[in-house]
Scaffold this motif. Structure first.
Motif, mmCIF file in Angstrom:
data_model
loop_
_atom_site.group_PDB
_atom_site.id
_atom_site.type_symbol
_atom_site.label_atom_id
_atom_site.label_comp_id
_atom_site.label_asym_id
_atom_site.label_seq_id
_atom_site.Cartn_x
_atom_site.Cartn_y
_atom_site.Cartn_z
ATOM 1 N N THR A 217 0.900 -1.068 0.118
ATOM 2 C CA THR A 217 0.075 0.013 0.016
ATOM 3 C C THR A 217 0.729 1.342 -0.002
ATOM 4 N N ALA A 218 0.392 2.183 -0.667
ATOM 5 C CA ALA A 218 1.344 3.426 -0.936
ATOM 6 C C ALA A 218 0.696 4.549 -1.156
ATOM 7 N N VAL A 219 0.967 5.839 -0.920
ATOM 8 C CA VAL A 219 0.894 7.305 -1.301
ATOM 9 C C VAL A 219 1.754 7.739 -1.945
ATOM 10 N N VAL A 220 1.805 8.132 -3.366
ATOM 11 C CA VAL A 220 2.592 8.799 -4.167
ATOM 12 C C VAL A 220 2.262 10.203 -4.268
ATOM 13 N N ALA A 221 3.064 11.128 -3.859
ATOM 14 C CA ALA A 221 2.738 12.670 -3.982
ATOM 15 C C ALA A 221 3.732 13.482 -4.884
ATOM 16 N N GLY A 222 3.243 14.467 -5.296
ATOM 17 C CA GLY A 222 4.150 15.410 -6.004
ATOM 18 C C GLY A 222 3.659 16.922 -6.076
ATOM 19 N N TYR A 223 4.488 17.888 -6.348
ATOM 20 C CA TYR A 223 4.162 19.105 -6.124
ATOM 21 C C TYR A 223 4.599 19.758 -7.345
ATOM 22 N N PRO A 224 4.267 19.548 -8.574
ATOM 23 C CA PRO A 224 4.545 20.146 -9.950
ATOM 24 C C PRO A 224 4.434 21.792 -10.113
ATOM 25 N N ARG A 225 3.591 22.450 -9.331
ATOM 26 C CA ARG A 225 3.522 23.702 -9.621
ATOM 27 C C ARG A 225 2.987 24.207 -8.381
ATOM 28 N N SER A 226 3.259 25.765 -8.088
ATOM 29 C CA SER A 226 2.682 26.267 -7.259
ATOM 30 C C SER A 226 1.269 26.134 -6.643
ATOM 31 N N GLY A 227 0.858 25.782 -5.259
ATOM 32 C CA GLY A 227 -0.518 25.871 -5.063
ATOM 33 C C GLY A 227 -1.262 24.359 -5.516
ATOM 34 N N ARG A 228 -0.457 23.475 -5.959
ATOM 35 C CA ARG A 228 -1.127 22.215 -6.478
ATOM 36 C C ARG A 228 -0.307 21.083 -5.841
ATOM 37 N N MET A 229 -1.056 20.073 -5.113
ATOM 38 C CA MET A 229 -0.364 18.991 -4.801
ATOM 39 C C MET A 229 -0.986 17.733 -5.439
ATOM 40 N N GLU A 230 -0.376 16.790 -5.900
ATOM 41 C CA GLU A 230 -1.154 15.685 -6.685
ATOM 42 C C GLU A 230 -0.790 14.296 -5.935
ATOM 43 N N LEU A 231 -2.013 13.718 -5.756
ATOM 44 C CA LEU A 231 -1.886 12.525 -5.057
ATOM 45 C C LEU A 231 -2.173 11.163 -5.558
ATOM 46 N N VAL A 232 -1.645 10.199 -5.499
ATOM 47 C CA VAL A 232 -1.973 8.935 -6.019
ATOM 48 C C VAL A 232 -2.064 8.006 -4.973
ATOM 49 N N ASN A 233 -3.213 7.647 -4.520
ATOM 50 C CA ASN A 233 -3.558 6.636 -3.403
ATOM 51 C C ASN A 233 -3.698 5.081 -3.850
ATOM 52 N N CYS A 234 -2.795 4.299 -3.478
ATOM 53 C CA CYS A 234 -2.838 2.800 -3.756
ATOM 54 C C CYS A 234 -3.279 1.960 -2.712
ATOM 55 N N GLY A 235 -4.502 1.970 -2.101
ATOM 56 C CA GLY A 235 -4.856 1.191 -0.994
ATOM 57 C C GLY A 235 -4.313 1.592 0.413
ATOM 58 N N HIS A 236 -3.883 2.723 0.481
ATOM 59 C CA HIS A 236 -3.095 3.498 1.694
ATOM 60 C C HIS A 236 -4.046 4.283 2.428
ATOM 61 N N ALA A 237 -3.404 4.304 3.776
ATOM 62 C CA ALA A 237 -4.319 5.372 4.626
ATOM 63 C C ALA A 237 -4.325 6.648 4.245
ATOM 64 N N PRO A 238 -5.420 7.381 4.103
ATOM 65 C CA PRO A 238 -5.089 8.803 3.492
ATOM 66 C C PRO A 238 -4.498 9.621 4.199
ATOM 67 N N PRO A 239 -3.621 10.508 3.539
ATOM 68 C CA PRO A 239 -2.873 11.648 4.172
ATOM 69 C C PRO A 239 -3.807 12.600 4.660
ATOM 70 N N LEU A 240 -3.022 13.433 5.409
ATOM 71 C CA LEU A 240 -3.867 14.325 6.384
ATOM 72 C C LEU A 240 -3.562 15.877 5.911
ATOM 73 N N LEU A 241 -4.260 16.593 5.185
ATOM 74 C CA LEU A 241 -3.957 17.871 5.028
ATOM 75 C C LEU A 241 -4.405 18.821 5.968
ATOM 76 N N VAL A 242 -3.180 19.693 6.499
ATOM 77 C CA VAL A 242 -3.485 20.582 7.538
ATOM 78 C C VAL A 242 -3.155 21.978 6.953
ATOM 79 N N SER A 243 -4.507 22.852 7.282
ATOM 80 C CA SER A 243 -4.747 24.067 6.601
ATOM 81 C C SER A 243 -5.177 24.850 7.567
ATOM 82 N N PRO A 244 -5.326 26.195 7.375
ATOM 83 C CA PRO A 244 -6.303 27.044 8.343
ATOM 84 C C PRO A 244 -7.545 26.301 8.682
ATOM 85 N N SER A 245 -8.318 25.727 7.674
ATOM 86 C CA SER A 245 -9.393 25.207 7.969
ATOM 87 C C SER A 245 -9.504 24.193 8.802
ATOM 88 N N GLY A 246 -8.458 23.683 9.076
ATOM 89 C CA GLY A 246 -8.483 22.465 9.951
ATOM 90 C C GLY A 246 -7.541 21.169 9.405
#
Length: 371
Positions: A229-258
């Motif tokens: 199981t794995a999460v592969v992530a990339g940051y190709p350009r400003s303000g944009r995070m790409e994620l590919v989740n292959c059966g793994h636990a979901p990442p946690l995004l921490v932002s001002p909204s929580g």
């Protein structure tokens, strides 16, 4: 890299606990001598003097065992004379003490040799860990990074969880994964995944193609019932995070909204199981602005149980400790995780926290390159 490591110890270098333990045999000899003098004539405690050199074999060097044995023999001889014991009884007791001392010296020598072998094995494990899970700088390109990794087999310090973060021509790319199983087979699979990822991350412009190369490699090399199981992530350009989740636990995004779990829009099977059918991995894009943080972790974190069999509440604990220093955040989370399980994890656990500073002031050309 923010990662707990166990320093190797030279078996020939005396440590404070060992020095304290070395005083115990002398204390035992003293207690036996006092008991022998206080008890009536006809009751002999002298054979118990052999406990001193026998116990010293567990903590002292051979020369230390000899010193303890000499003290035991000397005390036995003096007490025998003062107690008026027959000469043949004294000879038997002293011979027994001498024999136990010699046997204890041999045991101490064998223990030292085993400790040297163990230290060598641990140094190899340290080198394997550095080759497999390469150190991650505290800052990579625009991002602050922290990693915490704990193997369930603490003596080996390597396990089936994996992580990597590499700057590429297509932006920062990272992977966090969990290999099915434990031990050397899991370590071998983790090494395979990381090797393919590091190569593909540089070569493939599309993040899905990176995942595809890992999948093809695993399909050729894994057994039918193995997977990752794995999460592969990339940051190709400003303000944009790409994620590919292959059966793994979901990442946690921490932002001002929580703190928000980034659930996959279309669940995909773990890597290595594509041949069984099901959904194919999809690319998920989430906003990632200055000040945002992304926490990736493995099942060993959220499936850790306390004595009441309750899981570790990661979602509840993250807001308590989140700050502008990822290393401090992960250190606090890791401490709470260990406290939750009572100090010893029963599964490998990895945490990787990525933070985009509000104003990094670091140009893209200054990204850290890792071989």
């Amino acid at each position: 890299m923010i990662q707990a490591r166990i320093p190797l110890r030279d078996p020939d270098q005396p440590q404070a606990p060992a020095r304290c333990a070395a005083a115990v045999p002398v204390l035992i000899i003293t207690v036996v001598a006092v008991l022998d003098r206080l008890t009536p004539v006809g009751m002999s405690w002298l054979p118990l003097l052999a406990v001193g050199p026998a116990l010293a074999a567990a903590t002292c060097r051979p020369c230390g065992v000899l010193r303890i044995g000499f003290i035991a023999v000397a005390v036995g001889a003096v007490l025998g004379v003062l107690g008026g014991a027959p000469v043949h009884e004294q000879a038997i007791v002293l011979s027994a003490l001498a024999a136990v001392t010699l046997a204890s010296c041999l045991a101490s020598l064998l223990r030292q040799r085993r400790e040297r072998v163990l230290a060598a094995v641990r140094s190899v494990a340290e080198a394997a860990q550095n080759a497999l899970l390469r150190p991650v700088p505290a800052r990579v390109g625009q991002f602050q990074v922290a990693v915490r990794y704990s193997a369930a087999a603490a003596e080996a310090r390597v396990g089936g969880d994996l992580y990597a973060l590499v700057p590429t021509p297509y932006g920062i790319r990272l992977i966090v994964g969990d290999v099915r199983g434990k031990g050397l087979p899991a370590v071998s699979t983790a090494a395979l995944v990381l090797g393919v990822f590091r190569e593909a991350a540089y070569d493939e412009p599309d993040l899905l193609d990176v995942v595809g190369r890992i999948e093809r490699s695993l399909s050729r090399n894994l057994a039918a019932d193995d997977f990752v199981t794995a999460v592969v992530a990339g940051y190709p350009r400003s303000g944009r995070m790409e994620l590919v989740n292959c059966g793994h636990a979901p990442p946690l995004l921490v932002s001002p909204s929580g703190v928000i779990p980034v659930e996959p829009t279309r669940p995909a099977p773990p890597l290595g199981l594509a041949s069984l059918g099901g959904e194919t991995p999809t690319l998920q894009v989430v906003p990632f602005a200055d000040g945002d943080q992304l926490l990736l972790y493995t099942d060993g974190v959220i499936e850790a149980r306390d004595q009441d069999r309750e899981y570790f509440p990661l979602m509840e604990r993250v807001p308590r400790h989140i700050c502008d220093e990822p290393s401090r955040t992960l250190a606090a989370l890791h401490d709470e995780l260990l406290a939750h399980v009572g100090g010893r994890l029963h599964d490998d656990a990895a945490l990787l926290l990525l933070r985009k500073p509000v104003s990094s002031g670091v140009p893209a050309a200054a990204e850290v390159r890792m071989s």
